[in-house]
Structures are given as C-alpha cells and as structure tokens.
Motif scaffolding. Structure first.
Motif, PDB file in Angstrom:
ATOM      1  N   MET A 168       0.875  -0.741   0.264  1.00  0.00           N
ATOM      2  CA  MET A 168       0.029   0.450  -0.103  1.00  0.00           C
ATOM      3  C   MET A 168       0.719   1.716  -0.021  1.00  0.00           C
ATOM      4  O   MET A 168       0.635   2.166  -0.915  1.00  0.00           O
ATOM      5  CB  MET A 168      -0.966  -0.266   1.099  1.00  0.00           C
ATOM      6  CG  MET A 168      -1.798  -0.977   1.109  1.00  0.00           C
ATOM      7  SD  MET A 168      -3.220  -1.273   2.249  1.00  0.00           S
ATOM      8  CE  MET A 168      -2.744   0.131   4.027  1.00  0.00           C
ATOM      9  N   GLU A 169       2.058   1.220   0.432  1.00  0.00           N
ATOM     10  CA  GLU A 169       2.683   2.739   0.529  1.00  0.00           C
ATOM     11  C   GLU A 169       3.945   2.762   0.495  1.00  0.00           C
ATOM     12  O   GLU A 169       4.723   3.200   0.165  1.00  0.00           O
ATOM     13  CB  GLU A 169       2.942   3.365   2.148  1.00  0.00           C
ATOM     14  CG  GLU A 169       1.812   3.302   2.445  1.00  0.00           C
ATOM     15  CD  GLU A 169       1.646   3.875   4.722  1.00  0.00           C
ATOM     16  OE1 GLU A 169       2.555   3.953   4.845  1.00  0.00           O
ATOM     17  OE2 GLU A 169       0.220   3.451   5.266  1.00  0.00           O
ATOM     18  N   GLY A 170       4.865   0.886  -0.114  1.00  0.00           N
ATOM     19  CA  GLY A 170       5.475   1.225  -0.233  1.00  0.00           C
ATOM     20  C   GLY A 170       6.630   1.026   0.869  1.00  0.00           C
ATOM     21  O   GLY A 170       8.167   1.698  -0.077  1.00  0.00           O
ATOM     22  N   ARG A 171       6.549   1.080   1.882  1.00  0.00           N
ATOM     23  CA  ARG A 171       7.466   0.711   2.992  1.00  0.00           C
ATOM     24  C   ARG A 171       7.304  -0.689   3.979  1.00  0.00           C
ATOM     25  O   ARG A 171       6.077  -0.598   3.924  1.00  0.00           O
ATOM     26  CB  ARG A 171       7.742   1.820   3.857  1.00  0.00           C
ATOM     27  CG  ARG A 171       7.486   3.280   3.187  1.00  0.00           C
ATOM     28  CD  ARG A 171       7.492   4.614   4.096  1.00  0.00           C
ATOM     29  NE  ARG A 171       6.501   4.915   4.172  1.00  0.00           N
ATOM     30  CZ  ARG A 171       6.857   5.827   4.778  1.00  0.00           C
ATOM     31  NH1 ARG A 171       7.053   6.650   6.039  1.00  0.00           N
ATOM     32  NH2 ARG A 171       4.769   6.057   5.345  1.00  0.00           N
ATOM     33  N   TYR A 172       8.065  -0.853   4.294  1.00  0.00           N
ATOM     34  CA  TYR A 172       8.219  -1.665   5.371  1.00  0.00           C
ATOM     35  C   TYR A 172       7.948  -1.790   6.464  1.00  0.00           C
ATOM     36  O   TYR A 172       7.717  -0.092   7.235  1.00  0.00           O
ATOM     37  CB  TYR A 172       9.474  -2.936   5.904  1.00  0.00           C
ATOM     38  CG  TYR A 172      10.363  -2.466   6.703  1.00  0.00           C
ATOM     39  CD1 TYR A 172      10.221  -2.696   8.101  1.00  0.00           C
ATOM     40  CD2 TYR A 172      11.304  -1.815   5.726  1.00  0.00           C
ATOM     41  CE1 TYR A 172      11.007  -2.173   8.452  1.00  0.00           C
ATOM     42  CE2 TYR A 172      12.168  -0.687   6.386  1.00  0.00           C
ATOM     43  CZ  TYR A 172      12.223  -1.283   8.257  1.00  0.00           C
ATOM     44  OH  TYR A 172      13.167  -0.980   9.265  1.00  0.00           O
ATOM     45  N   ALA A 173       6.695  -2.301   7.257  1.00  0.00           N
ATOM     46  CA  ALA A 173       6.361  -2.441   8.707  1.00  0.00           C
ATOM     47  C   ALA A 173       6.729  -2.024   9.033  1.00  0.00           C
ATOM     48  O   ALA A 173       7.536  -3.318  10.457  1.00  0.00           O
ATOM     49  CB  ALA A 173       5.152  -3.333   9.129  1.00  0.00           C
ATOM     50  N   ASP A 174       7.864  -1.019  10.237  1.00  0.00           N
ATOM     51  CA  ASP A 174       9.141  -1.028  11.038  1.00  0.00           C
ATOM     52  C   ASP A 174       8.315  -1.385  12.442  1.00  0.00           C
ATOM     53  O   ASP A 174       6.885  -1.007  12.804  1.00  0.00           O
ATOM     54  CB  ASP A 174       9.719   0.366  10.459  1.00  0.00           C
ATOM     55  CG  ASP A 174       8.902   1.381  11.017  1.00  0.00           C
ATOM     56  OD1 ASP A 174       8.026   1.311  11.053  1.00  0.00           O
ATOM     57  OD2 ASP A 174       9.141   2.542  10.203  1.00  0.00           O
ATOM     58  N   GLU A 175       9.131  -0.867  13.262  1.00  0.00           N
ATOM     59  CA  GLU A 175       8.535  -0.951  14.966  1.00  0.00           C
ATOM     60  C   GLU A 175       7.786   0.439  15.192  1.00  0.00           C
ATOM     61  O   GLU A 175       7.013   0.123  15.997  1.00  0.00           O
ATOM     62  CB  GLU A 175       9.970  -0.690  15.869  1.00  0.00           C
ATOM     63  CG  GLU A 175       9.242  -0.758  17.306  1.00  0.00           C
ATOM     64  CD  GLU A 175      10.446  -0.857  18.053  1.00  0.00           C
ATOM     65  OE1 GLU A 175      10.553  -1.543  19.373  1.00  0.00           O
ATOM     66  OE2 GLU A 175      11.524  -1.184  17.719  1.00  0.00           O
ATOM     67  N   ALA A 176       8.261   1.053  14.850  1.00  0.00           N
ATOM     68  CA  ALA A 176       7.182   2.267  15.402  1.00  0.00           C
ATOM     69  C   ALA A 176       5.962   2.555  14.748  1.00  0.00           C
ATOM     70  O   ALA A 176       4.727   2.475  14.295  1.00  0.00           O
ATOM     71  CB  ALA A 176       7.960   3.217  14.328  1.00  0.00           C
ATOM     72  N   TYR A 177       5.790   2.270  13.441  1.00  0.00           N
ATOM     73  CA  TYR A 177       4.267   1.554  12.632  1.00  0.00           C
ATOM     74  C   TYR A 177       3.557   0.558  13.192  1.00  0.00           C
ATOM     75  O   TYR A 177       2.634   0.882  12.941  1.00  0.00           O
ATOM     76  CB  TYR A 177       5.128   1.637  10.828  1.00  0.00           C
ATOM     77  CG  TYR A 177       2.941   0.832  10.339  1.00  0.00           C
ATOM     78  CD1 TYR A 177       3.080   3.065   9.713  1.00  0.00           C
ATOM     79  CD2 TYR A 177       3.227  -0.394  10.334  1.00  0.00           C
ATOM     80  CE1 TYR A 177       1.643   2.256   9.261  1.00  0.00           C
ATOM     81  CE2 TYR A 177       1.305  -0.154   9.181  1.00  0.00           C
ATOM     82  CZ  TYR A 177       1.203   0.641   9.021  1.00  0.00           C
ATOM     83  OH  TYR A 177      -0.027   0.325   8.174  1.00  0.00           O
TER      84      TYR A 177
END
Length: 198
Positions: A168-177
């Motif tokens: 959806m966003e082109g970014r991985y799900a990092d800890e903050a997310y």
C-alpha cells in the motif's frame, strides 16, 4: 511434512547453505534459483542438499527460518501488551531485512503449492501459534475474556499488516508503525487500555 534429515552437517556449514540460497534468491528470484546453483556457490555436491532438505521449497523455507534472529515463541513478558509490543519489535527487525524477498516468495508461493506449504510450516504457522499462545496466556491471567470476539484475529492483524504496508505504501512495517498499529487498532479492539511506552 518436512523430510527427516539424513546427513550430519555443522551449524556453521548449514548457515553457509542458508545464506547462499537466500543470496541467490535475491539475485535471480525463486524460479531461477536451483539446488545446483546453491551447491556451486557452497562448493558441495547437490546430492548433499537433496539429502538434507529434499526439495528447493524445503531448503528455502529452512533458510528463512534458520537465519531469523529470534522467534515469537521466545516472547513472554508477563502481559499481553508487553508480548505484542515485543512481537512488533522482533518482527519489524526481521521484516526490514527482506521485505522484497518475502514479496517475491509470496508471489512464487501462489504458483507453487509445495513452496506455500513449506513456508506455512516453517514461518507462518509458528508465528500464528506464538501469537495465539500470547492471547491464551492473557486469558489465563485474566487480562482478556476467553470469548472476546477480537481475540481470534490478533495473529491475522499483525501478520496481515506486515504484508499490506509494503504493497500500500511502499515501505515495510517498521517498529514505530507496528507500535502505532497496536495502539490504534489491536489494543482498542481487545479492550486493553494502555499508555504509549516512554
């Protein structure tokens, strides 16, 4: 069912095979990855690989499992909130390394039932069982009602958001997310009132 190993190799040598398989996977993709290629890169006979893992899907699944730093089954902080936050930290650290690789494998798995089965056995099912165990411990401690309607969806939420954000966003799900996701969606759905960690 994972085949029984027939040969004995050292953990160091096993890691060499895993790293070679994943490096080749990143370089050429799943379809072009071959046992012969892994054997050539690790200077061994391909029969060694077939004896040890049986098939390419089994080797790939073992490589993914064998190179993970930690498993969710190791998480037990004493509270469901603590467990899920620790799970988010652990999974974010793993997902950041190989989001592209996992997406390529996800596509390949849809075309290859043996690969899908191997990935489910090695990675997906252990993750689901670990998260379900966290929820069960919370029920046993009285943190959560046994019949809470959102309890059965915790694993699907966490595993799903890990796959969805890159698409959806082109970014991985990092800890903050993942932490924000837990606090905004998972904890409220479970009726857990928590404050953000400092």
């Amino acid at each position: 069912m994972t085949p029984q190993r027939r040969s004995k190799i050292t953990p160091e040598r096993e890691l060499e095979f895993y790293e070679a398989a994943l490096d080749l996977l990143r370089e050429v993709g799943y379809d072009a990855l071959t046992m012969e290629g892994v054997a050539a890169r690790t200077r061994c006979g391909k029969s060694t690989l077939y004896r040890q893992w049986g098939t390419k899907p089994q080797l790939v699944a073992a490589a993914l499992r064998g190179t993970r730093c930690a498993t969710l089954a190791d998480v037990d902080t004493g509270t469901l909130v603590g467990d899920l936050r620790a799970a988010a930290c652990s999974t974010a650290a793993e997902s950041g390394r190989d989001t592209t690789l996992m997406h390529a494998l996800g596509h390949a798995a849809l075309q290859n039932p043996e690969l899908l089965r191997a990935l489910r056995e090695a990675l997906i099912e252990p993750g689901i069982m670990a998260i379900d165990a966290m929820v069960s411990r919370a029920v046993a401690r009285g943190e959560l009602a046994a019949d809470h309607p959102a309890a059965e969806f915790v694993a699907a939420q966490l595993i799903g958001v890990m796959r969805a954000r890159p698409m959806m966003e082109g970014r991985y799900a990092d800890e903050a997310y993942l932490t924000r996701f837990l606090e905004a969606a998972v904890f409220p759905a479970l009726g857990l009132r928590v404050t953000s960690p400092s």
